[in-house]
Design a protein around this motif. Sequence first.
Motif, short mmCIF file in Angstrom:
data_model
loop_
_atom_site.label_atom_id
_atom_site.label_comp_id
_atom_site.label_asym_id
_atom_site.label_seq_id
_atom_site.Cartn_x
_atom_site.Cartn_y
_atom_site.Cartn_z
N LEU A 156 -7.65 3.79 -4.71
CA LEU A 156 -6.36 4.42 -4.42
C LEU A 156 -6.03 5.55 -5.39
CD1 LEU A 156 -4.18 1.27 -3.60
CD2 LEU A 156 -4.77 3.11 -2.00
N LEU A 165 0.81 -1.22 0.00
CA LEU A 165 0.00 0.00 0.00
C LEU A 165 0.84 1.27 0.00
CD1 LEU A 165 -3.08 -0.84 2.26
CD2 LEU A 165 -2.90 -0.76 -0.24
N HIS A 166 1.94 1.27 0.73
CA HIS A 166 2.79 2.46 0.72
C HIS A 166 3.34 2.72 -0.67
CE1 HIS A 166 5.86 5.41 1.54
NE2 HIS A 166 6.76 4.59 1.05
N ASP A 206 -2.17 0.48 -12.36
CA ASP A 206 -1.89 -0.50 -11.32
C ASP A 206 -1.21 -1.73 -11.92
OD1 ASP A 206 -1.87 -1.73 -8.86
OD2 ASP A 206 -4.05 -1.90 -8.66
N GLN A 242 -9.82 -1.85 -5.36
CA GLN A 242 -8.82 -1.22 -4.49
C GLN A 242 -7.97 -0.23 -5.28
OE1 GLN A 242 -5.24 -3.35 -3.40
NE2 GLN A 242 -5.59 -2.89 -1.24
N VAL A 258 1.12 6.94 -6.74
CA VAL A 258 -0.03 7.73 -7.20
C VAL A 258 0.17 9.20 -6.85
CG1 VAL A 258 -2.49 8.16 -6.85
CG2 VAL A 258 -1.69 5.82 -7.15
N THR A 259 0.62 9.47 -5.64
CA THR A 259 0.81 10.85 -5.20
C THR A 259 1.84 11.57 -6.08
OG1 THR A 259 0.28 10.21 -2.93
CG2 THR A 259 1.42 12.31 -3.24
N SER A 277 0.49 3.96 -3.01
CA SER A 277 -0.01 5.31 -2.70
C SER A 277 1.02 6.39 -2.99
CB SER A 277 -0.44 5.38 -1.23
OG SER A 277 -1.57 4.58 -0.99
#
Length: 295
Positions: free
Chosen positions: A218, A177-178, A196, A214, A184-185, A181
Motif C-alpha cells: 500500500l 483499506l480506504h 502502518d 499488505q 498514504v496518499t 490508502s
Amino acid sequence: MTPTAIRPRRSVLYMPGSNARALEKARTLDVDGVILDLEDAVAPDAKATAREQVGAAIRAGGFGSREVVGRINGLDTPWGEDDLKAMAAAGPDAILVPKVSSPAQVVRVASIMSQAGAPEHTRLWAMVETPLAILNIQAIAAAAADPANRLTCFVMGTNDLAKETRARFTGDRLPFLHWLSVSVTAARAYGLDILDGVFNGITDESGLQAECEQGRDLGFDGKTLIHPSQIAAANAIFAPTAPEVEWSRAIIAAFDLPENRDKGALQLNGKMVERLHAEMGKRVVAIADAIAARG
C-alpha cells in the motif's frame, strides 16, 4: 517544506514508559525506532512516574541509530500538556501526538513545543486514529508545508479507528483499506513518511507477515509494533530486496551515462525505464544504504 534525511522506519516498537526494564531493553533491540509511550500503555496512577522515566531515558541516550519518539497523552487529558513540555525539554527525535483530527491541533502542539524549548531536531508525528482525522487528512498533511509545524510522519492508529467506527478486523483488512490508502496518499502529497498500525496477534506469525506485506504494497514506510518478536518480520518485509537494489543501481547508472543524461526514457535489459524510475531507485538505494549503515 525542507526535506528531511532519508532514514529507515521499517520497524517502530511501542515500549511502555512506566516500565524501566523495557526502556533499558529498547537500547538493545534490532529495531529502527522506539516509541516510549506515556499514553495507552500507562495506567493513570503511573503517568507522572512514566513521564519522569521517559524524560530521563531520552536525556541519557544510548539508543544508537534507533529513532527515539515519545508518545504523549492528548492535550485534552489531565496529563497531555505536562507530557508535551517534558518531552520537548528532553529533546527526542520526535514527539508522537495521539488523536490528531485537525491541522489546528498540529499548529497548537508545534507552538507549545517551541515555547517549551524543543530543539530543532525534535519533529512532530501525528496519530491518524479518528474518523475526523480521515475526513480531514489532506488538511492535516498540508500543515507540513509550514516548517514551523515540524510535522514529518503519520502513524496509523487502526485499533482506535476500529473502536470509533465499529469496523471489524478481518484478515484482509478490507474495512480499513480506504482509511489506509487515503492516509498514504495525503502523506505522500506533502512529503511525509507514514507508518502502518499495529498487528494485535503476537503469536500469529503468518498473520503478521501478511499484514506487513499488505502495508508495504500500500506504500507504508514501515509498521508500528507491540512486541519484540514482531521486529524481524517488519525489518525483512519493509526493506528493499537485493534484486530491487541491484535493479535500482542499474537504472541510476544507465541514466548517468553521458549519452543518456538528456533522455527521459531508455531501454535497459529489455525493459523501458523512465527518469522517474531513476528517482524512485535513488530512494531505494538510500534506504538500503541507511539500513546497511545501522550495522
